[in-house]
Design a protein around this motif. Structure first.
Motif, mmCIF file in Angstrom:
data_model
loop_
_atom_site.group_PDB
_atom_site.id
_atom_site.type_symbol
_atom_site.label_atom_id
_atom_site.label_comp_id
_atom_site.label_asym_id
_atom_site.label_seq_id
_atom_site.Cartn_x
_atom_site.Cartn_y
_atom_site.Cartn_z
ATOM 1 N N PRO A 1 11.381 55.913 51.139
ATOM 2 C CA PRO A 1 12.512 55.581 50.273
ATOM 3 C C PRO A 1 12.044 55.437 48.839
ATOM 4 N N ALA A 2 12.848 55.879 47.900
ATOM 5 C CA ALA A 2 12.433 55.801 46.500
ATOM 6 C C ALA A 2 13.631 55.894 45.584
ATOM 7 N N ILE A 3 13.526 55.210 44.460
ATOM 8 C CA ILE A 3 14.550 55.324 43.424
ATOM 9 C C ILE A 3 14.242 56.557 42.581
ATOM 10 N N ILE A 4 15.229 57.386 42.407
ATOM 11 C CA ILE A 4 15.112 58.566 41.552
ATOM 12 C C ILE A 4 15.846 58.272 40.245
ATOM 13 N N ARG B 1 22.539 50.532 38.153
ATOM 14 C CA ARG B 1 22.736 51.485 37.055
ATOM 15 C C ARG B 1 23.228 52.792 37.671
ATOM 16 N N SER B 2 24.173 53.454 37.001
ATOM 17 C CA SER B 2 24.732 54.669 37.609
ATOM 18 C C SER B 2 23.809 55.872 37.440
ATOM 19 N N TYR B 3 22.624 55.662 36.830
ATOM 20 C CA TYR B 3 21.657 56.769 36.743
ATOM 21 C C TYR B 3 20.458 56.535 37.665
ATOM 22 N N TYR B 4 20.591 55.573 38.620
ATOM 23 C CA TYR B 4 19.578 55.430 39.669
ATOM 24 C C TYR B 4 20.130 56.019 40.957
ATOM 25 N N GLY B 5 19.327 56.817 41.629
ATOM 26 C CA GLY B 5 19.700 57.313 42.954
ATOM 27 C C GLY B 5 18.653 56.823 43.936
ATOM 28 N N LEU B 6 19.090 56.233 45.041
ATOM 29 C CA LEU B 6 18.126 55.785 46.046
ATOM 30 C C LEU B 6 18.065 56.801 47.171
#
Ligand code: TYD
Length: 144
Positions: free
Chosen positions: A10-13, A89-94
């Motif tokens: 798992p990682a934040i993009i 934040r709406s620019y983080y994707g998990l």
């Protein structure tokens, strides 16, 4: 910029963001930001205070979760280790790999969770018993 993640981790993009006085803009491109093909998009909204969603694992479905509005926590467990990600934040994707127990909680008022998934919806994808999930993970590890 290529941001594909290691499968199984798992990682934040960090998604692109264009900051602008007229309003900000972010986007997701399948080939650039995802390590899977998009089969389905769904969203979770109007979550009453104190509620949580999830509480299951997917056998093969991989997902990218974005807090388009507000914030919430995604708690992941691979059978051995727990990971907690705060999406605010709406620019983080998990990126959530398959076979990862997941719970989404601490939804703020008016939060909106966008989920991009690698499979169509199927009830057969779900593992809803945590002990069964841990048993399958353990067996996978020893190669049964
Ligand atoms: P579910 O994934 O069980 O929600 P949660 O794990 O957050 O409690 O989905 C709730 C219901 O919504 C499920 O019973 C069937 C329906 N559903 C679909 O029809 N298609 C979908 O893509 C999803 C995610 C759910």
């Amino acid at each position: 910029m290529i941001m594909l993640t290691e499968k199984q981790t798992p990682a934040i993009i960090d998604l692109p963001k264009y900051l602008d006085n007229r309003g900000n803009l972010s986007y997701i491109e399948e080939d650039t930001h995802l390590s899977f093909r998009i089969r389905r998009v769904y969203w979770i909204y109007d979550v009453p205070g104190g509620e949580s969603r999830g509480g299951h694992a997917f056998k093969s479905t991989e997902e990218l979760i974005v807090a388009l509005s507000g914030s919430f926590d995604v708690v992941l467990n691979d059978g051995e280790k727990e990971y907690r990600f705060s999406l605010n934040r709406s620019y983080y994707g998990l990126y959530v790999p398959s076979m990862m127990w997941r719970l989404i909680e601490n939804f703020s008022t008016n939060s909106l969770a966008l989920v991009i998934a690698s499979t169509d919806y199927s009830i057969n994808e779900y593992i809803r018993d945590f002990n069964e999930f841990c048993r399958i993970k353990k067996n996978e590890k020893v190669g049964i």
